[in-house]
Motif scaffolding. Sequence first.
Motif, PDB file in Angstrom:
ATOM      1  N   UNK A   7      46.908  25.963  11.867  1.00  0.00           N
ATOM      2  CA  UNK A   7      48.130  25.827  12.677  1.00  0.00           C
ATOM      3  C   UNK A   7      48.027  26.629  13.966  1.00  0.00           C
ATOM      4  N   UNK A   8      47.459  27.823  13.852  1.00  0.00           N
ATOM      5  CA  UNK A   8      47.284  28.693  15.024  1.00  0.00           C
ATOM      6  C   UNK A   8      46.364  28.030  16.055  1.00  0.00           C
ATOM      7  N   UNK A   9      45.223  27.497  15.587  1.00  0.00           N
ATOM      8  CA  UNK A   9      44.270  26.872  16.505  1.00  0.00           C
ATOM      9  C   UNK A   9      44.851  25.618  17.152  1.00  0.00           C
ATOM     10  N   UNK A  10      45.563  24.831  16.353  1.00  0.00           N
ATOM     11  CA  UNK A  10      46.164  23.605  16.881  1.00  0.00           C
ATOM     12  C   UNK A  10      47.250  23.931  17.903  1.00  0.00           C
ATOM     13  N   UNK A  11      48.058  24.956  17.620  1.00  0.00           N
ATOM     14  CA  UNK A  11      49.108  25.354  18.561  1.00  0.00           C
ATOM     15  C   UNK A  11      48.499  25.858  19.868  1.00  0.00           C
ATOM     16  N   UNK A  12      47.386  26.578  19.784  1.00  0.00           N
ATOM     17  CA  UNK A  12      46.732  27.061  21.009  1.00  0.00           C
ATOM     18  C   UNK A  12      46.303  25.897  21.884  1.00  0.00           C
ATOM     19  N   UNK A  13      45.862  24.812  21.233  1.00  0.00           N
ATOM     20  CA  UNK A  13      45.419  23.634  21.987  1.00  0.00           C
ATOM     21  C   UNK A  13      46.613  22.803  22.465  1.00  0.00           C
ATOM     22  N   UNK A  15      50.116  23.379  22.277  1.00  0.00           N
ATOM     23  CA  UNK A  15      51.302  24.012  22.857  1.00  0.00           C
ATOM     24  C   UNK A  15      50.934  24.859  24.079  1.00  0.00           C
ATOM     25  N   UNK A  16      49.863  25.643  23.934  1.00  0.00           N
ATOM     26  CA  UNK A  16      49.479  26.539  25.028  1.00  0.00           C
ATOM     27  C   UNK A  16      48.526  25.893  26.026  1.00  0.00           C
ATOM     28  N   UNK A  17      47.962  24.739  25.675  1.00  0.00           N
ATOM     29  CA  UNK A  17      47.085  24.033  26.602  1.00  0.00           C
ATOM     30  C   UNK A  17      45.671  24.573  26.687  1.00  0.00           C
ATOM     31  N   UNK A  18      45.226  25.288  25.651  1.00  0.00           N
ATOM     32  CA  UNK A  18      43.862  25.803  25.627  1.00  0.00           C
ATOM     33  C   UNK A  18      42.927  24.707  25.138  1.00  0.00           C
ATOM     34  N   UNK A  19      42.072  24.227  26.000  1.00  0.00           N
ATOM     35  CA  UNK A  19      41.140  23.160  25.645  1.00  0.00           C
ATOM     36  C   UNK A  19      39.709  23.693  25.771  1.00  0.00           C
ATOM     37  N   UNK A  20      39.016  23.729  24.640  1.00  0.00           N
ATOM     38  CA  UNK A  20      37.665  24.266  24.585  1.00  0.00           C
ATOM     39  C   UNK A  20      36.702  23.201  24.081  1.00  0.00           C
ATOM     40  N   UNK A  21      35.429  23.298  24.416  1.00  0.00           N
ATOM     41  CA  UNK A  21      34.443  22.335  23.893  1.00  0.00           C
ATOM     42  C   UNK A  21      34.405  22.337  22.356  1.00  0.00           C
ATOM     43  N   UNK A  22      34.697  23.480  21.755  1.00  0.00           N
ATOM     44  CA  UNK A  22      34.663  23.592  20.293  1.00  0.00           C
ATOM     45  C   UNK A  22      35.731  22.756  19.602  1.00  0.00           C
ATOM     46  N   UNK A  23      36.765  22.344  20.347  1.00  0.00           N
ATOM     47  CA  UNK A  23      37.827  21.549  19.737  1.00  0.00           C
ATOM     48  C   UNK A  23      37.311  20.211  19.214  1.00  0.00           C
ATOM     49  N   UNK A  24      36.247  19.685  19.790  1.00  0.00           N
ATOM     50  CA  UNK A  24      35.692  18.408  19.311  1.00  0.00           C
ATOM     51  C   UNK A  24      35.175  18.567  17.887  1.00  0.00           C
TER      52      UNK A  24
END
Length: 200
Positions: A7-13, A15-24
């Motif tokens: 939930x924390x990682x998903x919210x960072x992406x 809600x907060x707009x953090x987009x990292x290559x690792x999200x794939x």
Amino acid sequence: MWVPFVSYLTAARDILGLHLPQHAAYAAWEQAAIHGGFRVLHPEFCIVSDFPEVLKVDAENRPHCETGPSHRWRDGWSLYHWHGVKIPAEWVKDKSSLTAKTALTWPNVEQRRAACEILGWVNILRELNAKTIDKDDDPEIGELVEVTLEGNRERFIKVLCGTSREFALPVPPETKTALEGNAWTFNVGPDLLKHIEVRT
């Protein structure tokens, strides 16, 4: 089901707009968390458990059930919890198997507290004929009691922790006061403990 960090990682992406290559790569783990329960990932396979058919919690959303399993899956596999603490199934399924002696000598302190709550302090003290040695005015320092276990005189302090839960903690048999016993559990002197404002 191991989802708080998901939930924390998903919210960072999201809600907060953090987009990292690792999200794939994270997307597969996220989908496993959304559509299933416990999971084990291996380079060659993935084991994903279904959600339990029974899931019971207390008022604080911690796994808890006083009359049966807190979690039960369709194949019958179950987990038992008391206010968030995992406990042996027999403490609920066969209440007569849980005795005061078991509760007070159980090695895990959180499970010991749960066992004492399940039995109830009045029942424990009555069963063991506990004798009060010393009682402090501060319930967080507690009451020093003595009981007989397997022919030996043992001493415990009955204390109220900062979360308003009651614990029974073993102390050395030569302990004379509740303050001395409580200080021993923190590995500090009684004079220092008396001046600590908050204990956890």
